[in-house]
Design an enzyme around this catalytic site. Structure first.
Site, PDB file in Angstrom:
ATOM      1  N   GLU A 173       1.006  -1.645   0.018  1.00 31.31           N
ATOM      2  CA  GLU A 173      -0.289   0.724   0.250  1.00 31.31           C
ATOM      3  C   GLU A 173       0.905   1.071  -0.261  1.00 31.31           C
ATOM      4  O   GLU A 173       0.564   2.609  -0.164  1.00 31.31           O
ATOM      5  CB  GLU A 173      -0.864   0.277   1.131  1.00 31.31           C
ATOM      6  CG  GLU A 173      -2.202  -0.853   1.464  1.00 31.31           C
ATOM      7  CD  GLU A 173      -3.020  -0.830   2.220  1.00 31.31           C
ATOM      8  OE1 GLU A 173      -3.206   0.051   2.315  1.00 31.31           O
ATOM      9  OE2 GLU A 173      -3.401  -1.440   2.701  1.00 31.31           O
ATOM     10  N   HIS A 201       8.091 -26.108   4.797  1.00 35.20           N
ATOM     11  CA  HIS A 201       7.092 -27.925   5.020  1.00 35.20           C
ATOM     12  C   HIS A 201       7.305 -27.564   2.754  1.00 35.20           C
ATOM     13  O   HIS A 201       5.719 -28.438   2.497  1.00 35.20           O
ATOM     14  CB  HIS A 201       6.311 -28.103   4.905  1.00 35.20           C
ATOM     15  CG  HIS A 201       6.786 -28.871   6.130  1.00 35.20           C
ATOM     16  ND1 HIS A 201       7.020 -30.187   6.792  1.00 35.20           N
ATOM     17  CD2 HIS A 201       7.120 -28.101   7.554  1.00 35.20           C
ATOM     18  CE1 HIS A 201       7.463 -29.936   7.918  1.00 35.20           C
ATOM     19  NE2 HIS A 201       7.726 -28.232   8.806  1.00 35.20           N
ATOM     20  N   LYS A 235     -13.109   0.792  -5.273  1.00 34.52           N
ATOM     21  CA  LYS A 235     -14.839   1.499  -4.023  1.00 34.52           C
ATOM     22  C   LYS A 235     -15.421   2.084  -4.453  1.00 34.52           C
ATOM     23  O   LYS A 235     -16.851   1.782  -4.061  1.00 34.52           O
ATOM     24  CB  LYS A 235     -14.784   1.743  -2.540  1.00 34.52           C
ATOM     25  CG  LYS A 235     -13.357   1.059  -1.357  1.00 34.52           C
ATOM     26  CD  LYS A 235     -13.100   1.503  -0.521  1.00 34.52           C
ATOM     27  CE  LYS A 235     -12.500   0.503   0.533  1.00 34.52           C
ATOM     28  NZ  LYS A 235     -11.976   1.436   1.938  1.00 34.52           N
TER      29      LYS A 235
HETATM   30  O1  PA5 Z   1      -5.227   0.540   4.100  1.00 32.04           O
HETATM   31  C1  PA5 Z   1      -6.017   1.179   3.664  1.00 32.04           C
HETATM   32  O2  PA5 Z   1      -6.303   2.566   3.101  1.00 32.04           O
HETATM   33  C2  PA5 Z   1      -7.212   0.028   3.520  1.00 32.04           C
HETATM   34  O3  PA5 Z   1      -6.641  -1.455   3.037  1.00 32.04           O
HETATM   35  C3  PA5 Z   1      -8.663   0.246   3.980  1.00 32.04           C
HETATM   36  O4  PA5 Z   1      -8.165  -0.165   5.553  1.00 32.04           O
HETATM   37  C4  PA5 Z   1      -9.608  -0.776   3.732  1.00 32.04           C
HETATM   38  O5  PA5 Z   1      -9.312  -0.879   2.059  1.00 32.04           O
HETATM   39  C5  PA5 Z   1     -10.797  -0.903   4.972  1.00 32.04           C
HETATM   40  O6  PA5 Z   1     -10.876   0.508   4.670  1.00 32.04           O
HETATM   41  P1  PA5 Z   1     -11.181   0.926   6.000  1.00 32.04           P
HETATM   42  O7  PA5 Z   1     -10.366   0.662   6.687  1.00 32.04           O
HETATM   43  O8  PA5 Z   1     -12.388   2.270   6.296  1.00 32.04           O
HETATM   44  O9  PA5 Z   1     -12.961   0.379   6.694  1.00 32.04           O
END
Ligand code: PA5
Length: 353
Positions: A237, A253, A347
């Site tokens: 990310e 393994h 999203k």
């Molecule tokens: O780090 C991020 O932005 C994502 O992994 C979000 O955490 C994920 O899309 C879920 O969104 P939220 O944390 O708002 O529920």
């Protein structure tokens, strides 16, 4: 790699303040414990399971809880990253529904299911639809501060669950462990911050080793497994780059057998072994043997030992190094670590349908 020592350029490239959030993580952990202690919760009769439901940056806190609680809690902790909850969820289940934004559709669906199944719920969020639904339903809400990326909020999204379980009589008072973790991270940030040059900054050195390679992060079951998963997610990310993770002893393994071909690609892998003094003694023996078997095939192998005495400090000491390294790797690739355009696009596209 002069970019890693151009401190101002790094702050300028970081439009969402990921470096600032990292600097503030120790204080976030302290505040998170207080938020959990102030939650409006009461003990449950005959609790049989704890479920944490969330996705991405809001789910990893569930794994931190699962690993932390495995040797301390006499009920299982299950992490659910889906629209649907496991069949066993019912009136004897405590469900933490966690969404930083409060708008993640899988979590909203799992929350509604937990209500239908008569589970006890606690919500952790900055607000959004989840916060609104929980308030209307009279479900306890731990409202955490907004304004940072969900993955920068692990303290807020994990530590309150420990406080809630303490207040329900399921875990001991962990305030001393939280305090140790806070002060360890406060001293570590002085070593890992952007102002510390590359040659003496472990996170920058790691980022340099990962650059133009695929990081392979290995942890161990019951100790560092969740940290390995966290490093992988943060590299994905923040640096927008691939990474893999796996755990000892399982990887001995299967995965280890796959270090013969194709030679050219294997030389692009950089392996990190995350270690903890509490790793099983037989697993500790496996580290050296594993290195002997595959070391020559890959670009490099490094072992990193957790610091601190309590489990919380030990886990977070490794999380902190990986978090910083992933942001420095973003700098090396010339990308802004904060925005996650791909997740936002997904999203938005799903919301259209
Ligand atoms: O780090 C991020 O932005 C994502 O992994 C979000 O955490 C994920 O899309 C879920 O969104 P939220 O944390 O708002 O529920």
């Amino acid at each position: 790699m002069p970019v890693l020592d151009d401190v101002q350029a790094m702050y300028n490239a970081d439009t969402k303040g990921m470096l600032k959030a990292l600097w503030e993580l120790p204080e976030q952990c302290a505040r998170a414990w207080e938020l959990g202690m102030a939650a409006d919760v009461s003990p449950m009769d005959d609790l049989r399971q704890v479920v944490v439901t969330g996705l991405g940056g809001s789910a990893i806190g569930g794994d931190l809880l699962r690993v932390y609680a495995a040797q301390r809690l006499d009920v299982p902790v299950v992490v659910n990253r889906d629209y649907v909850l496991p069949e066993f969820v019912g009136p004897h289940t405590l469900v933490f529904a966690v969404s930083y934004s409060g708008n993640t559709e899988e979590t909203l669906s799992a929350y509604a299911q937990a209500r239908e199944k008569g589970a006890s719920l606690v919500v952790l969020t900055t607000g959004g639809k989840l916060g609104e639904m929980a308030r209307n339903d009279g479900v306890p809400v731990i409202t955490v501060p907004g304004g940072i990326a969900p993955r920068s909020a692990t303290g807020y999204l994990f530590i309150p669950t420990l406080a809630v379980l303490y207040r329900m009589g399921l875990l001991p008072d962990l305030s001393h462990e939280v305090a140790e973790c806070v002060s360890l991270l406060q001293s570590m940030r002085e070593e890992l911050k952007p102002e510390v040059p590359r040659d003496s900054n472990q996170a920058k050195m790691l980022a340099a080793s990962f650059h133009n390679r695929i990081p392979v992060i290995w942890g161990s079951s019951g100790t560092t497994e969740v940290v390995a998963q966290r490093w992988k997610g943060q590299i994905n990310e923040n640096a927008k780059a691939p990474a893999c993770w796996n755990v000892f002893p399982e990887l001995n393994h299967n995965e280890l057998v796959g270090f013969e071909f194709p030679g050219e690609l294997l030389r692009r892998l950089y392996v990190v072994i995350l270690r903890d003094p509490r790793d099983h003694p037989r697993v500790q023996k496996r580290f050296a043997i594993t290195r002997e078997i595959m070391e020559g095939a890959v670009a490099g192998v490094v072992e990193i030992m957790a610091r601190g005495s309590g489990a919380l400090a030990r886990m977070y000491s490794l999380v902190y190094i990986g978090d910083y390294a992933s942001v420095y790797l973003a700098m090396l690739y010339g990308v802004d670590p904060g925005p996650v355009r791909v997740i936002d696009t997904l999203k938005a596209r799903l919301a259209e349908e």
